[in-house]
Design a protein around this motif. Structure first.
Motif, mmCIF file in Angstrom:
data_model
loop_
_atom_site.group_PDB
_atom_site.id
_atom_site.type_symbol
_atom_site.label_atom_id
_atom_site.label_comp_id
_atom_site.label_asym_id
_atom_site.label_seq_id
_atom_site.Cartn_x
_atom_site.Cartn_y
_atom_site.Cartn_z
ATOM 1 N N PHE A 42 0.485 -1.277 0.522
ATOM 2 C CA PHE A 42 0.065 0.048 -0.032
ATOM 3 C C PHE A 42 0.988 1.365 0.158
ATOM 4 C CE2 PHE A 42 -3.959 2.955 1.075
ATOM 5 C CZ PHE A 42 -4.477 2.116 1.262
ATOM 6 N N ILE A 43 2.087 1.000 0.710
ATOM 7 C CA ILE A 43 3.421 2.638 0.721
ATOM 8 C C ILE A 43 3.140 2.592 -0.633
ATOM 9 C CG2 ILE A 43 5.098 2.879 1.694
ATOM 10 C CD1 ILE A 43 3.169 3.771 3.806
ATOM 11 N N ALA A 44 3.762 1.698 -1.449
ATOM 12 C CA ALA A 44 4.707 1.289 -2.533
ATOM 13 C C ALA A 44 3.783 1.899 -3.588
ATOM 14 C CB ALA A 44 5.042 0.053 -2.892
ATOM 15 N N GLN A 47 3.339 5.726 -3.384
ATOM 16 C CA GLN A 47 3.909 6.604 -3.791
ATOM 17 C C GLN A 47 4.285 6.772 -5.931
ATOM 18 O OE1 GLN A 47 7.687 4.451 -1.716
ATOM 19 N NE2 GLN A 47 8.162 6.803 -2.050
ATOM 20 N N CYS A 48 3.766 5.714 -5.889
ATOM 21 C CA CYS A 48 3.388 5.751 -7.305
ATOM 22 C C CYS A 48 2.636 5.972 -7.934
ATOM 23 C CB CYS A 48 2.883 3.876 -7.482
ATOM 24 S SG CYS A 48 3.946 2.619 -7.322
ATOM 25 N N ALA A 49 0.999 6.282 -7.393
ATOM 26 C CA ALA A 49 0.057 7.061 -7.598
ATOM 27 C C ALA A 49 0.996 8.941 -7.748
ATOM 28 C CB ALA A 49 -1.178 7.740 -5.962
ATOM 29 N N LEU A 50 0.932 9.281 -6.331
ATOM 30 C CA LEU A 50 2.651 10.490 -6.038
ATOM 31 C C LEU A 50 3.078 10.495 -7.120
ATOM 32 C CD1 LEU A 50 3.130 10.767 -2.554
ATOM 33 C CD2 LEU A 50 0.844 11.849 -3.584
ATOM 34 N N ALA A 51 3.240 9.337 -7.893
ATOM 35 C CA ALA A 51 4.561 9.903 -8.987
ATOM 36 C C ALA A 51 3.600 9.517 -10.350
ATOM 37 C CB ALA A 51 5.654 8.708 -9.172
ATOM 38 N N VAL A 52 2.264 9.733 -10.103
ATOM 39 C CA VAL A 52 1.825 9.612 -11.234
ATOM 40 C C VAL A 52 1.040 11.234 -11.581
ATOM 41 C CG1 VAL A 52 -0.922 9.025 -12.408
ATOM 42 C CG2 VAL A 52 0.561 7.402 -12.451
ATOM 43 N N VAL A 69 6.623 9.341 3.193
ATOM 44 C CA VAL A 69 5.751 8.279 3.163
ATOM 45 C C VAL A 69 7.255 7.299 2.758
ATOM 46 C CG1 VAL A 69 4.509 7.110 1.185
ATOM 47 C CG2 VAL A 69 3.826 9.377 2.160
ATOM 48 N N ALA A 70 7.992 7.213 1.361
ATOM 49 C CA ALA A 70 9.078 6.682 1.233
ATOM 50 C C ALA A 70 9.936 6.068 3.113
ATOM 51 C CB ALA A 70 10.302 6.734 0.316
ATOM 52 N N LEU A 71 10.565 7.380 3.488
ATOM 53 C CA LEU A 71 10.647 6.883 4.981
ATOM 54 C C LEU A 71 10.228 6.065 5.682
ATOM 55 C CD1 LEU A 71 12.666 10.331 5.454
ATOM 56 C CD2 LEU A 71 14.038 7.689 4.905
ATOM 57 N N LEU A 72 9.087 7.068 5.867
ATOM 58 C CA LEU A 72 7.938 6.444 7.020
ATOM 59 C C LEU A 72 7.305 4.519 6.502
ATOM 60 C CD1 LEU A 72 5.546 9.173 8.103
ATOM 61 C CD2 LEU A 72 7.201 8.800 9.117
ATOM 62 N N GLY A 73 7.310 4.412 5.500
ATOM 63 C CA GLY A 73 6.852 3.063 5.247
ATOM 64 C C GLY A 73 7.832 2.448 5.452
ATOM 65 N N PHE A 74 9.316 2.793 4.859
ATOM 66 C CA PHE A 74 10.525 2.056 5.749
ATOM 67 C C PHE A 74 10.528 1.830 6.473
ATOM 68 C CE2 PHE A 74 15.057 1.795 6.966
ATOM 69 C CZ PHE A 74 15.473 0.333 6.619
ATOM 70 N N ILE A 75 10.347 2.952 8.062
ATOM 71 C CA ILE A 75 10.742 3.073 9.141
ATOM 72 C C ILE A 75 9.220 1.699 9.498
ATOM 73 C CG2 ILE A 75 10.297 4.054 11.398
ATOM 74 C CD1 ILE A 75 12.532 6.476 9.594
ATOM 75 N N SER A 76 8.363 1.669 9.302
ATOM 76 C CA SER A 76 7.073 1.845 9.866
ATOM 77 C C SER A 76 6.719 -0.070 9.676
ATOM 78 C CB SER A 76 5.758 2.017 9.238
ATOM 79 O OG SER A 76 5.548 1.789 8.272
#
Length: 89
Positions: A42-44, A47-52, A69-76
């Motif tokens: 879901f986090i990935a 990020q894809c939706a934000l890139a689009v 979003v990338a940092l919080l996804g990784f840390i969580s």
């Protein structure tokens, strides 16, 4: 409508369908590890939706949100896997 807009519309449609499928996996998942993988996906996809959106609007302020979003996804993900217990305990 240009080919660029059509391509971005198709990408957005695929991302929307994948959001629905992943949400179903998070809700129905048979164990907590399936739910964790679903949340990571879901986090990935966020990020894809934000890139689009970035490609569609040419608004570069979204890059900061993508980084957060990338940092919080990784840390969580790391935090949950570190303290996760087996489901049968």
């Amino acid at each position: 409508m240009t080919y660029y807009d059509i391509g971005l519309s198709v990408a957005a449609a695929f991302i929307a369908v994948s959001f629905l499928i992943t949400t179903w996996r998070i809700v129905v998942g048979p164990n907590s590890l399936d739910r964790l993988v679903g949340m990571d996906a879901f986090i990935a996809m966020t990020q894809c939706a934000l890139a689009v959106y970035l490609c569609w609007s040419f608004n570069t302020s979204v890059v900061n949100a993508m980084l957060v979003v990338a940092l919080l996804g990784f840390i969580s993900t790391v935090a949950v896997t570190r303290f996760r217990r087996r489901d049968n305990q």
